[in-house]
Design an enzyme around this catalytic site. Structure first.
Site: not given
Length: 266
Positions: A151, A250
Site C-alpha cells: 500500500e 477506511e
C-alpha cells in the site's frame, strides 16, 4: 456500486467501542463484511486473545475480508516493521499468526505496511530486508490461497511508498526475488490523491494488479461527500476496469460511526 460490496474498517470506524464489540456494531449497521488493521498491541498475542478476536467476528456473523500484518505502534507513527533490520523478526513471527487467523475466518487479503525509512540506515539495506520479508509473507499466505497487499500511504514523510507505481515496483522486485504471484496493490484513493498521484492514470496502468480497494474523501479523510473526490466517477472507473472485490470504508467518520453511512443510500 452494489452496497453489498462495501465493508467497514473496524480499526478506524466504531472506535468508540471496544475492539471485540465492533463486529456486531458493523452487522447492526447493515454490513456483512469487515476489515481490521492488526488488532493486537504485539506481533504474537496470546492464544486466548486470538481466540476472543476470532469468536467476536464469528459471533457477529460478518466475514473478515482484510487484515493487516503487525505494523508496530501505529499511533506513535510506525507504519510497518518489515523493512526494519532490527524488527523484521517480529514481522516473521507475526506471519504465522496472521495466516492462522485468515485460515480460521476465511480472510484472504493481508496488508503488509512497508515501514518508514530509518535515519542512519541505508535505504538499500532496508529494501533488501523488506524484499526478504515480503517473499516470506507471500509464500506463507499462498498456503491458504491468500494475497499480500502492498500500500502507498500518505501523512508520513518517512514512508517511501507514495504512489501506485512505487508499490508496483516493490511487487515486481519481490516477485523477481522468488515471491509468489500473489502480491497485489492496495488501491486507497485517499492516500493516492493526498500524495498527488493521479488515480485515473493509476487505474488505467495497474488495474490488473489491484487486490483490494479502500476509500475516504480527501483532504479530510472523512466519509464520501465531505471532500473533493468524485466517487460516482471513481466507482464507474473501477467497474469499467473490471474490479469486482470489496470496497473498504477506511475513513474517519465526521460524527458518530453509525451516522456516517447515509452517502451509501444516496
Amino acid at each position: 456500486m452494489d452496497p453489498n460490496r462495501y465493508e467497514v474498517n473496524l480499526s478506524i470506524l466504531f472506535t468508540e467501542l471496544d475492539v471485540l464489540d465492533r463486529p456486531a456494531a458493523a452487522k447492526a449497521a447493515g454490513f456483512d463484511a469487515v476489515e481490521f488493521w492488526w488488532p493486537f498491541p504485539e506481533a504474537v498475542p496470546a492464544d486466548r486473545d486470538v481466540d476472543r478476536f476470532v469468536q467476536a467476528v464469528e459471533d457477529a456473523g460478518v466475514a473478515l475480508v482484510g487484515l493487516n500484518f503487525f505494523a508496530g505502534d501505529m499511533p506513535a507513527g510506525d507504519r510497518g516493521v518489515l523493512s526494519n533490520p532490527d524488527r523484521a523478526g517480529e514481522f516473521a513471527d507475526n506471519v504465522d499468526v496472521v495466516v492462522g487467523i485468515g485460515e480460521r475466518l476465511g480472510c484472504r487479503a493481508f496488508n503488509a505496511l512497508y515501514g518508514n525509512r530509518i535515519d542512519g540506515v541505508d535505504p538499500a539495506a532496508q529494501d533488501e530486508v523488506a524484499t526478504q520479508s515480503l517473499v516470506r509473507a507471500s509464500k506463507a499466505v499462498s498456503r491458504i490461497d491468500g494475497a499480500v497487499l502492498v500500500e502507498p500511504v500518505s501523512g508520513m514523510p518517512a514512508y517511501p511508498l507514495k504512489t501506485a507505481a512505487d508499490a508496483i515496483a516493490v511487487i515486481d522486485r519481490v516477485r523477481a526475488a522468488g515471491g509468489e504471484d500473489n502480491l497485489r496493490l492496495l488501491f486507497d484513493i485517499y492516500h493516492l490523491v493526498v500524495n498527488g498521484d493521479d488515480p485515473d492514470a493509476a487505474l488505467d496502468a495497474h488495474a490488473r494488479s489491484i487486490g483490494h480497494v479502500q476509500i475516504a474523501d480527501a483532504p479530510g479523510r472523512n466519509e464520501p461527500g465531505t471532500g473533493e473526490i468524485d466517487f460516482d466517477r471513481f466507482f464507474a472507473k473501477l467497474d469499467a476496469a473490471g474490479y469486482t472485490g470489496h470496497i473498504g470504508l477506511e475513513y474517519k467518520p465526521s460524527g458518530a460511526s453509525a451516522d456516517s453511512f447515509t452517502w451509501i443510500k444516496r
